[in-house]
Design an enzyme around this catalytic site. Structure first.
Site, PDB file in Angstrom:
ATOM      1  CG  ASP A  44      -2.139   0.879   1.188  1.00 36.08           C
ATOM      2  OD1 ASP A  44      -1.998   1.902   0.355  1.00 36.08           O
ATOM      3  OD2 ASP A  44      -2.856   0.757   2.029  1.00 36.08           O
ATOM      4  CG  ASP A  45      -0.199   4.807  -0.102  1.00 37.66           C
ATOM      5  OD1 ASP A  45      -1.146   3.938  -0.633  1.00 37.66           O
ATOM      6  OD2 ASP A  45      -0.627   5.398   0.957  1.00 37.66           O
ATOM      7  CB  CYS A  84      -6.582   2.845  -1.218  1.00 34.37           C
ATOM      8  SG  CYS A  84      -5.315   3.472  -0.236  1.00 34.37           S
ATOM      9  CG  HIS A 145      -9.787   0.887   1.248  1.00 32.97           C
ATOM     10  ND1 HIS A 145      -8.737   1.947   1.221  1.00 32.97           N
ATOM     11  CD2 HIS A 145     -10.907   1.877   2.249  1.00 32.97           C
ATOM     12  CE1 HIS A 145      -9.453   2.985   1.850  1.00 32.97           C
ATOM     13  NE2 HIS A 145     -10.558   2.913   2.132  1.00 32.97           N
TER      14      HIS A 145
HETATM   15 CA   LIG Z   1      -2.805   3.106  -1.209  1.00 34.93          CA
END
Ligand SMILES: [Ca+2]
Ligand SMILES: *[C@@H]1O[C@H](CO)[C@@H](O)[C@H](O)[C@H]1NC(C)=O
Ligand SMILES: *[C@@H]1O[C@H](CO)[C@@H](O)[C@H](O)[C@H]1NC(C)=O
Ligand SMILES: *[C@@H]1O[C@H](CO)[C@@H](O)[C@H](O)[C@H]1NC(C)=O
Length: 375
Positions: A44-45, A84, A145
């Site tokens: 993530d990221d 996301c 998410h």
């Molecule tokens: Ca993300």
């Protein structure tokens, strides 16, 4: 006659053997060639410039580098959105996120609350659904998410189990600063911004009331003042309630449809996710499987377990990347242990690039690096 019978039996036996052999070939073929296991590892990221295989010399990512070395590295591999929720919707469906309604323009582009009624529509065709139809065992471990419920708090219409996954262990929403005490809040800026105008209006209204009352222009009824104060008090209480209880209401870990930890604890969290992933592989050594291991790393709130804290050259951010790399190594090891490496496709990616501007309240860099060619 007896002779003939024997002969026929022999022939049939041969035929049977051939059929069995053919089936065996087929099953080997279908398992190892047309039904490889699939493991998708998603950070993530994470910035492309954070990995050794993309040129980083100070962050240690030997296990991810090993995937690159034994396979291919993609350098023009673009996420469908720099955020996301839409990126993950596109990843699962192969469609632009605007097609599934997972895009917002003037509003926040991700789901912030587990109680939101939105999510990836259940009629979307995800690759997990397709693989499940083909007999794969499927699991999503880690962050989802993409929504949870539609009408009630337990219809689970957007939940991973409604999108082709047999097993879910992880976070239905996302990792938030607000979920980890002492890490600040992602809402603070928005609330501060949203509060400026109401506070100004309230101030002006109070001063005006005082003036008209004082100069005797108008007699302000006591009731009006009381209502005014009541509204302000209620607003403040709601705001305080929100900040104090966000963690208890919105930060939780689920196994399938059940909440198993609320509020979420970050203690050994990556170890728990990794263990779940390894156990899933071990449960399915004899069936084709799809494992999506969707890390909470390296989104803020950053965290790392004792073995990794303070060990990297890039603060807590680097510790988190190195812990994730350790986890990737564990998954590769379990494949090797069960002789599954040659029939498993392993793919590592990030939902989008680094959140370059992210810093902690103390000013520590909490975002990654997108490489020399980006930003
Ligand atoms: Ca993300
Ligand atoms: C986390 O892992 C460490 C090291 O393996 C262990 O010493 C510690 O007890 C674990 N903590 C919890 C809460 O499981
Ligand atoms: C893996 O393969 C090796 C050699 O081919 C064999 O000795 C070993 O028993 C196998 N392990 C498992 C778990 O199948
Ligand atoms: C390696 O990653 C760190 C952390 O994101 C970054 O600060 C550094 O510039 C990167 N180094 C290289 C050579 O890309």
């Amino acid at each position: 006659i007896f002779h003939l019978f024997l002969h026929t039996r022999k022939k049939m036996g041969l035929l049977l053997l051939l059929i069995i052999f053919q089936c065996a070939i087929n099953s080997v073929k279908t398992h190892s060639v047309s039904k490889p296991n699939i493991i998708l590892l998603m950070a993530d990221d994470l910035g492309i410039g954070d990995l050794g295989c993309y040129g980083n010399r100070t962050l240690r990512t030997p296990n991810i580098d090993r995937i690159a070395e034994e396979g291919v590295t993609l350098t023009q591999h673009i996420a469908a959105s720099p955020l996301c929720t839409p990126s993950r919707a596109a990843f699962l469906t192969g469609r632009y996120p605007i097609r599934s309604g997972m895009v917002a323009f003037s509003r926040v582009g991700v789901f912030l609350f587990s109680a939101s009624s939105g999510g990836l529509p259940s009629e979307e065709i995800t690759f997990s659904k397709l693989l499940k139809q083909k007999g794969y065992a499927t699991a999503l471990i880690g962050k989802w998410h993409l929504g949870m419920n539609c009408e009630s708090s337990n219809d689970f219409c957007h939940h991973p189990l409604s999108h082709g996954f047999d097993y879910f262990y992880g976070l239905p929403v996302t990792n938030f600063r607000d979920c980890k005490p002492g890490q600040g809040s992602v809402f603070l800026k928005g609330v501060q911004k949203g509060l400026v105008i109401p506070i100004q209006i309230t101030g002006i209204a109070l001063v005006s009331l005082a003036i008209v009352q004082y100069t005797g222009l108008l007699k302000v009824p006591f009731q009006a003042l009381a209502y005014f104060l009541l509204i302000i008090t209620i607003s403040l209480v709601v705001l305080i309630f929100f900040f104090y209880h966000f963690r208890h209401l919105n930060c939780f870990l689920m196994r399938d449809h059940e909440i198993i930890q609320q509020p979420l604890s970050y203690e050994n969290l990556t170890q728990r996710l990794t263990k779940e992933a390894m156990q899933f592989v071990e449960r399915n050594t004899d069936t084709p499987f799809l494992l999506v291991l969707s890390y909470l790393h390296v989104h803020t709130a950053l965290y790392a377990s004792e073995n990794f804290r303070g060990k990297s050259k890039h603060g807590l951010y680097g510790d988190a990347v190195e812990e994730m790399d350790w986890s990737v190594g564990q998954v590769l090891d379990v494949l090797e242990k069960h002789n599954l490496s040659d029939k498993t496709l392993v793919y590592f990616t990030s939902d989008q690039g680094a959140h370059v501007e992210e810093i902690s309240s103390a000013g520590e860099v909490h975002g990654g690096y997108n490489g020399i060619y980006k930003g």
